[in-house]
Design a protein around this motif. Structure first.
Motif, PDB file in Angstrom:
ATOM      1  N   GLN A  49     -55.589  18.891  11.033  1.00  0.00           N
ATOM      2  CA  GLN A  49     -54.155  19.175  11.018  1.00  0.00           C
ATOM      3  C   GLN A  49     -53.741  19.571  12.434  1.00  0.00           C
TER       4      GLN A  49
ATOM      5  N   ALA B 106     -50.744  22.212  12.907  1.00  0.00           N
ATOM      6  CA  ALA B 106     -51.117  23.593  12.606  1.00  0.00           C
ATOM      7  C   ALA B 106     -52.085  24.128  13.657  1.00  0.00           C
TER       8      ALA B 106
ATOM      9  N   PHE C  77     -46.304  27.179   6.634  1.00  0.00           N
ATOM     10  CA  PHE C  77     -45.558  25.926   6.582  1.00  0.00           C
ATOM     11  C   PHE C  77     -45.019  25.667   5.170  1.00  0.00           C
TER      12      PHE C  77
ATOM     13  N   ASN D 175     -44.652  22.796   3.559  1.00  0.00           N
ATOM     14  CA  ASN D 175     -45.623  21.962   2.853  1.00  0.00           C
ATOM     15  C   ASN D 175     -46.966  22.214   3.506  1.00  0.00           C
TER      16      ASN D 175
ATOM     17  N   ALA E 239     -50.050  23.355   5.610  1.00  0.00           N
ATOM     18  CA  ALA E 239     -50.684  22.665   6.732  1.00  0.00           C
ATOM     19  C   ALA E 239     -52.014  23.342   7.025  1.00  0.00           C
TER      20      ALA E 239
ATOM     21  N   GLU F 216     -52.968  30.316   3.746  1.00  0.00           N
ATOM     22  CA  GLU F 216     -52.085  30.122   4.903  1.00  0.00           C
ATOM     23  C   GLU F 216     -51.537  31.444   5.409  1.00  0.00           C
TER      24      GLU F 216
END
Ligand SMILES: Nc1ncnc2c1ncn2[C@@H]1O[C@H](COP(=O)(O)OP(=O)(O)O)[C@@H](O)[C@H]1O
Ligand SMILES: [Mg+2]
Lengths: 323, 261
Positions: A192, A195, B91, B93, B95, B168
């Motif tokens: 990713q 990110a 995020f 969606n 990540a 996350e």
């Protein structure tokens, strides 16, 4: 790594060290090349498997490493072992410089750009203004190194042991790199990249350095390969070398350190086996092998081994629970 | 306690405009976020909330305006420099780094607080071992804080959506941010989980002493935990104030009613 794994790896290295004293000189030479390919594949795996940058041109870095070693030995009389750091440095810089513009490319476009590198290098090696160093189409013949310190072994055995030592060093360095902050950053970029950047990873820097380090590994392998084969010529570094390296990391197992060894065994021995099965159409047999491997082990040999070990561990656990 | 007046604005968004071809995603948006606050950012779909977050992370270039963080313009900072300044995010969606374990994902979050490079890592010098140990400790403490112990060694891609959202959050906290940007953290959660999330966000603010900018569609959540709310519609700020003020604002009511048609 656990204590048990370390002992296992040490035992494997010792066993590998015994090989030249158990098999013929010709087989020893083949195993030397296997180690050489393992280093090259490890390099490509750092880039493609771990960092997600596909290269269809790593044969070029293999060639640059080989020619660096050959030229230094041929023109400057440098001892074979001393050429390795130079091959490493030249390929590190070349890889880094190639990696910089490659930052703009992804996926198939990067594949094309690296393909262009791989496909054009043999022509460059034949270029007549460079003939003074490269020997043009004739290439360069180099001498086989003798065992040092009057060791009572033959040159093939010595070269194998020397290559094994370099391979062990290179594998340990790669393992260190991958198990820490930089390894995580490389994989994060592959998984990713947006990110990764947001987590503070300088993706441009990590990607171009990964390119450099990858090329460095493949270049050292090229130098060792040249010393083992005692000969470099442009046509032995055609685009097929790059393709075979890619085959090796996929068959061995992407993003796996041990996968480089499995892949090297495959690309060294399967063509020979195919040749023995059918002299008329060895590549057809090779293709069959490839299909069977890909079909049976979609995660590469390393993935299959990992799953088999996990299944064994589960079974052992169940047995100890049921008793 | 941080005195908001003495501390001044931690974040100052000044007339930020962003366009994508013909679409004006943000149109001269300005507001301040004071240190230690939870500020809600609301607006119908397509209002420009995520675009604003992406400007703060420097993933998008602002066409006009400026963003000051601690008085320093972010527009001079490269993308990978934002985390080290103290702006962390999640995020809308997910990540995540899908093939990595939960623990490794969180450890990547700590990247911006560590420094070892290629060379020292491949030699695994003592400085690296030291840094790794600190990173691991940090990650483990966040695993405990967010109740992720049971899945710490699992591959992130194999986990349910709600758990991934927690990962996350943990990853963002591992960067030790001063300002935390949460983009729709409650999406996909059930009613009870949304309530727990509100408590968790406040706890995070208090425990880590940080400031939160929260994009969320669950009005009950935003209105219950925010100190202030900023409302966007079609890239423009239409209201700003306390939750009660914004909720009662005619343009906000209009925007949401209009969005429902
Ligand atoms: N990368 C992009 N390219 C083109 N248009 C975009 C991009 N990102 C956002 N937009 C557009 O900008 C507007 C605002 O989107 P966004 O910020 O995602 O809204 P929100 O998060 O408030 O739902 C939308 O019209 C969206 O289509
Ligand atoms: Mg959004």
């Amino acid at each position: 790594m656990s204590r048990r794994q370390i002992i296992l790896v040490a035992a494997l290295v010792l066993a590998a060290g015994a090989i030249p004293f158990l098999v013929s000189d010709y087989r020893t030479f083949q195993f030397t090349l296997t180690l050489v390919y393992a280093i090259a594949l490890l390099g490509l795996n750092l880039l493609t498997g771990y960092n997600g940058q596909i290269s269809l041109g790593h044969g070029a870095f293999y060639a640059i490493g080989a020619y660096t070693a050959a030229i230094l030995m041929d023109q400057y009389g440098m001892p074979y072992w001393a050429t390795l750091p130079f091959a490493a440095l030249v390929c590190l810089v070349a890889g880094f410089l190639f990696g910089l513009p490659a930052l703009r490319l992804e996926g198939l476009y990067l594949a094309l750009a690296t393909f262009a590198l791989g496909v054009s290098l043999p022509a460059l090696l034949k270029y007549h203004h460079l003939e003074k160093w490269t020997g043009g189409v004739q290439g360069i013949v180099i001498n086989k190194p003798d065992p040092p310190f009057g060791l009572p072994i033959n040159p093939d055995q010595w070269l194998y042991l020397f290559t094994l030592a370099v391979a062990v060093l290179m594998f340990v360095l790669a393992w260190n790199l991958l198990r820490g902050r930089i390894g995580r950053a490389m994989i994060a970029i592959r998984d990713q990249h947006i990110a990764a950047e947001a987590m503070g990873i300088n993706t441009a820097m990590v990607k171009s350095l990964a390119f450099g380090v990858s090329a460095m590994y493949t270049g050292v392998a090229g130098a060792l390969g040249a010393i083992a084969i005692q000969y470099v010529a442009p046509d032995s570094f055609n685009i097929f070398v790059s393709i075979v390296f890619l085959v090796g990391i996929v068959i061995g197992g992407l993003a796996s350190i041990s996968g480089a060894i499995y892949g090297a065994l495959f690309i060294q021995f399967v063509p020979n086996i195919a040749d023995e099965i059918s002299r008329a159409a060895p590549w057809a047999i090779f293709g069959v092998f490839l299909l069977v491997f890909v079909y049976l082990m979609p995660m590469g040999v390393a993935g299959a081994v990992r799953m088999a070990l996990a299944r064994l561990a589960r079974k052992a656990q169940n047995r100890s629970q049921s008793t | 306690m941080i005195d908001p007046i003495a501390a001044g604005a931690l974040l100052r968004v000044e007339g930020v405009g962003v366009r994508f071809g013909g679409i004006v995603a943000l149109d001269g948006v300005s507001f301040d976020v004071e240190a230690g606050r939870i500020v809600g950012l609301i607006g119908p779909n397509g209002a420009g909330k995520t675009t604003l977050f992406n400007c703060l992370s420097r993933l998008y270039e602002c066409g006009s305006g400026d963003i000051l963080f601690n008085g320093v313009s972010l527009l001079q900072v490269p993308k990978h420099g934002i985390a080290a300044l103290g702006i962390g995010r999640t995020f809308q969606n997910l990540a995540l780094f899908r093939t990595m374990t939960v623990l490794d994902n969180i450890m990547v979050g700590h990247h911006c607080r560590t420094h070892s490079g290629f060379f020292v890592n491949s030699l695994r010098l003592p400085a690296v071992t030291h840094e790794e140990r600190a990173t691991l400790e940090k990650a483990k403490s966040l695993v405990r804080f967010l109740g992720l112990e049971a899945v710490a060694g699992a591959r992130v891609a194999d986990l349910p959506f709600g758990t991934q959202k927690r990962v996350e959050l943990a990853r963002a906290l591992a960067a030790e941010p001063k300002l935390l940007l949460l983009d729709e953290p409650a999406s996909g959660l059930n009613h009870e989980e949304v309530g727990d999330l509100g408590t968790l966000i406040k706890e995070i603010r208090d425990r880590f002493g940080l400031t939160v900018l929260l994009v969320e569609h669950h009005m009950s959540l935003v209105m219950s935990i925010s100190d202030r709310v900023v409302a966007l519609n079609f890239g423009r700020k239409i209201a700003e104030g306390t939750p009660a003020e914004v909720q009662a604002h005619p343009e906000v009511i209009q925007a949401y009613l209009g969005g429902a048609h």
